[in-house]
Design a protein around this motif. Structure first.
Motif, short mmCIF file in Angstrom:
data_model
loop_
_atom_site.label_atom_id
_atom_site.label_comp_id
_atom_site.label_asym_id
_atom_site.label_seq_id
_atom_site.Cartn_x
_atom_site.Cartn_y
_atom_site.Cartn_z
N LEU A 99 29.58 51.72 46.56
CA LEU A 99 29.94 50.38 46.10
C LEU A 99 28.81 49.76 45.29
N ARG A 100 27.58 50.01 45.73
CA ARG A 100 26.44 49.49 44.97
C ARG A 100 26.41 50.08 43.56
N ARG A 101 26.70 51.38 43.44
CA ARG A 101 26.70 52.01 42.14
C ARG A 101 27.87 51.55 41.28
N PHE A 102 28.98 51.23 41.92
CA PHE A 102 30.15 50.79 41.14
C PHE A 102 29.87 49.48 40.43
N GLY A 103 29.16 48.55 41.11
CA GLY A 103 28.63 47.39 40.42
C GLY A 103 29.54 46.18 40.31
N LYS A 104 30.60 46.09 41.14
CA LYS A 104 31.44 44.91 41.11
C LYS A 104 31.14 44.03 42.32
N PHE A 105 31.39 42.71 42.17
CA PHE A 105 30.91 41.75 43.15
C PHE A 105 31.90 41.38 44.24
N THR A 106 33.18 41.56 44.04
CA THR A 106 34.17 41.20 45.05
C THR A 106 35.20 42.31 45.19
N ALA A 107 35.95 42.28 46.29
CA ALA A 107 36.98 43.29 46.49
C ALA A 107 38.03 43.27 45.37
N PRO A 108 38.57 42.10 44.99
CA PRO A 108 39.55 42.11 43.88
C PRO A 108 38.98 42.64 42.57
N GLU A 109 37.71 42.33 42.27
CA GLU A 109 37.10 42.85 41.05
C GLU A 109 37.02 44.37 41.09
N PHE A 110 36.62 44.91 42.23
CA PHE A 110 36.57 46.37 42.36
C PHE A 110 37.96 46.96 42.16
N VAL A 111 38.96 46.38 42.82
CA VAL A 111 40.32 46.92 42.74
C VAL A 111 40.83 46.94 41.30
N GLU A 112 40.62 45.85 40.56
CA GLU A 112 41.11 45.83 39.18
C GLU A 112 40.34 46.83 38.31
N GLU A 113 39.02 46.88 38.47
CA GLU A 113 38.23 47.78 37.63
C GLU A 113 38.56 49.24 37.95
N ALA A 116 42.51 49.71 37.18
CA ALA A 116 42.98 49.21 35.89
C ALA A 116 44.31 48.49 36.03
N SER A 117 44.37 47.56 37.00
CA SER A 117 45.65 46.91 37.29
C SER A 117 45.43 45.46 37.74
N PRO A 118 45.80 44.48 36.90
CA PRO A 118 45.76 43.09 37.35
C PRO A 118 46.68 42.83 38.54
N ALA A 119 47.80 43.55 38.62
CA ALA A 119 48.72 43.38 39.76
C ALA A 119 48.06 43.80 41.07
N ALA A 120 47.32 44.92 41.04
CA ALA A 120 46.61 45.36 42.24
C ALA A 120 45.53 44.34 42.61
N ARG A 121 44.88 43.78 41.60
CA ARG A 121 43.87 42.76 41.88
C ARG A 121 44.51 41.54 42.54
N LEU A 122 45.65 41.09 42.03
CA LEU A 122 46.34 39.94 42.62
C LEU A 122 46.69 40.21 44.07
N LEU A 123 47.23 41.40 44.35
CA LEU A 123 47.62 41.73 45.72
C LEU A 123 46.41 41.76 46.64
N SER A 124 45.31 42.34 46.18
CA SER A 124 44.11 42.38 47.01
C SER A 124 43.54 40.98 47.24
N ALA A 125 43.66 40.09 46.25
CA ALA A 125 43.20 38.71 46.43
C ALA A 125 44.05 37.98 47.48
N ILE A 126 45.36 38.20 47.44
CA ILE A 126 46.24 37.59 48.45
C ILE A 126 45.89 38.10 49.84
N ILE A 127 45.63 39.39 49.94
CA ILE A 127 45.24 39.96 51.23
C ILE A 127 43.93 39.34 51.71
N ALA A 128 42.96 39.18 50.81
CA ALA A 128 41.68 38.57 51.18
C ALA A 128 41.88 37.14 51.70
#
Length: 508
Positions: A99-113, A116-128
């Motif tokens: 995770l440190r090497r991946f370099g994203k700051f939040t779970a939704p940011e990691f999921v989208e990056e 490559a899916s804004p929909a997956a990011r939205l779902l992970s944000a709702i879960i959070a």
């Protein structure tokens, strides 16, 4: 539960302690950046980072809930200790460095990056957000119970008073950066929790210098009083239920958004891993102490021939660390120190959780979907409004809490384990995982988590196997299978993502 009388010394200690956290935060505040967005500050060393991880972790579930479960179920409660500490071992082995090497700051940011899916990011944000709400209900229950003990109001009145104080603290903490100075926070809380335990052990005539290791004779004595009900393995449930609970709490720990974020901002890979090790040690200090409170309380009752009925014991459990001090005869101010530790831990956790949830709404939903042109000041205003709304929702749910503090918290862990944990593990370790698999897996995890509340009643074969606090033993393998199956029958992820995993995340 109603406690009689306003207790001046505990109230004063609570006020002074919270004030000290705010003042310390003012002097250590990191300039620039908002409390509603993660900010990578300067390094404080791996020991300090470990203390910060432990501070971030300590909550009402840790200081009150663990002791309450041990008070009720004895040996079976070890599943909570092993699950909540073992989860950090999973983090260390499977995720922390990557995770440190991946370099994203939040779970939704990691999921989208990663997917490559804004929909997956939205779902992970709702879960959070849902995880934050469930977790906060447990914290608010602890706050309501302790405020009731300090101020003498009934539970509902104390809950409302506590909610008002929490919101005031969140506003001041955000303004003064109080939750930045977590090393100081941890030091105060662990001392407030261990020093009274040493006094209790001494009063009970047990080895008091290191009471976490010295209460073995107390267990032996209690076994004689209770005919092994608290010391015999699986006296309260079977081995399968024990393993299911421990497993769920482990994967849930490794999937919690506010825990994962600790590793995104570590200065380097080595520090990320050593921070976890020190965090496990500092968390262990607390988890070695909470069971001792429960055992000493049970010993005090047993010596006096007190055998509480099941309902009375359940009502007592979540406040037993406070009652143990009262029963055994600690000075009121010393018992107030224990109560202050629990309140401060709950306040810190609620602050972090509400800010995590509000940040997910303001940035991952509002900015990313509803208003992409919003300025940072607009996002912060939305986050503050979301914080207030979430706090009100939590208060409504906490008026009639559905279980013990530890049990409510375990449901949040089950949701994290059934949804975010598989998405992170496969996202890091199998480059063929794609957005379709991630979305299908998270939806499956949500269904498994909440079906555990009613499905066992409909399908008797699932009773004892599928439970709201331990659903991940079935849920995680199912979600892994769904993610793998869906990913294999749908197009692979973009080649640049697969190359990034190979060259950056898994580079030697």
């Amino acid at each position: 539960m109603i406690f009689e009388g306003f207790k001046w010394s505990p109230a004063l200690i609570l006020l002074l302690t919270l004030g000290a956290f705010l003042v310390a935060g003012l002097f250590s505040r990191i300039r620039g950046g908002s409390e509603y967005y993660p900010v990578a500050g300067g390094t404080t060393g791996v020991v300090g980072a470990g203390a910060s991880i432990a501070s971030n972790w300590m909550s009402a579930a840790s200081l009150l809930g663990i002791a309450g479960i041990f008070y009720l179920q004895g040996y079976f409660a070890l599943a909570y200790v092993i699950g909540w500490t073992g989860g950090y071992v999973l983090l260390l082995i499977l995720l922390a460095g990557q995770l440190r090497r991946f370099g994203k700051f939040t779970a939704p940011e990691f999921v989208e990056e990663r997917y490559a899916s804004p929909a997956a990011r939205l779902l992970s944000a709702i879960i959070a957000i849902i995880i934050s709400l469930i977790y906060c209900v447990a914290q608010y229950k602890g706050i309501g119970l302790i405020f009731s003990w300090i101020f003498g109001f009934d539970y509902t009145q104390s809950l409302l008073l506590g909610a008002a104080v929490v919101m005031t603290y969140i506003v001041l903490a955000g303004a003064l950066g109080a939750n930045r100075n977590q090393k100081f926070h941890y030091t105060v809380l662990i001392l407030f929790f261990i020093v009274p335990l040493m006094v209790i052990a001494n009063k009970m005539n047990f080895f008091w210098v290191v009471p976490q290791f010295g209460y073995g004779p107390a267990l032996h004595e209690l076994s004689g009083h209770t005919r092994g009900a608290f010391t015999q393995p699986f006296a309260h449930a079977g081995v399968l239920q024990w393993c299911a609970l421990a497993f769920t709490l482990m994967v849930g720990t490794a999937g919690l958004p506010h825990v994962l974020s600790r590793f995104y901002t570590a200065p380097n890979l080595r520090d990320a891993r050593w921070s976890v090790l020190w965090g496990i040690f500092f968390i262990g200090l607390l988890y070695w102490s909470a069971p001792a409170y429960a055992i000493f309380a049970r010993i005090w009752q047993a010596r006096r021939g007190i055998v509480p009925d099941a309902e009375t014991a359940r009502q007592t459990a979540d406040i037993v660390v406070i009652l143990a001090g009262e029963w055994i005869g600690l000075p009121l101010w010393l018992t107030g120190i224990i109560a202050t530790a629990a309140i401060a831990a709950a306040f810190s956790t609620v602050t972090g959780l509400l800010i995590t949830g509000a940040g997910a709404f303001s940035y991952d939903i509002y900015f990313r979907l509803l208003n992409p042109n919003a300025s940072q000041s607009q996002c912060v205003r939305v986050a503050k409004g979301a914080t207030l709304v979430m706090a009100l929702v939590v208060v409504l749910l906490a008026v009639n809490p559905p279980g013990l503090i530890a049990e409510i918290t375990a449901v949040a862990f089950a949701l994290a384990g059934n949804t975010l944990f598989p998405v992170f593990v496969l996202g890091i370790w199998w480059d063929r995982t794609n957005k379709y698999g991630a979305i299908a897996g998270m939806l499956t995890g949500i269904i498994v988590t909440f079906s555990a509340f009613f499905l066992p009643q409909m399908v008797p074969a699932l009773q004892g196997i599928l439970h709201p606090t331990s659903s991940a033993l079935l849920g995680v393998p199912l979600v892994f299978g769904v993610m793998i199956g869906v990913s294999l029958v749908t197009p692979p992820p973009p080649e640049n993502i697969r190359r990034f995993l190979a060259e950056k995340v898994h580079a030697p």
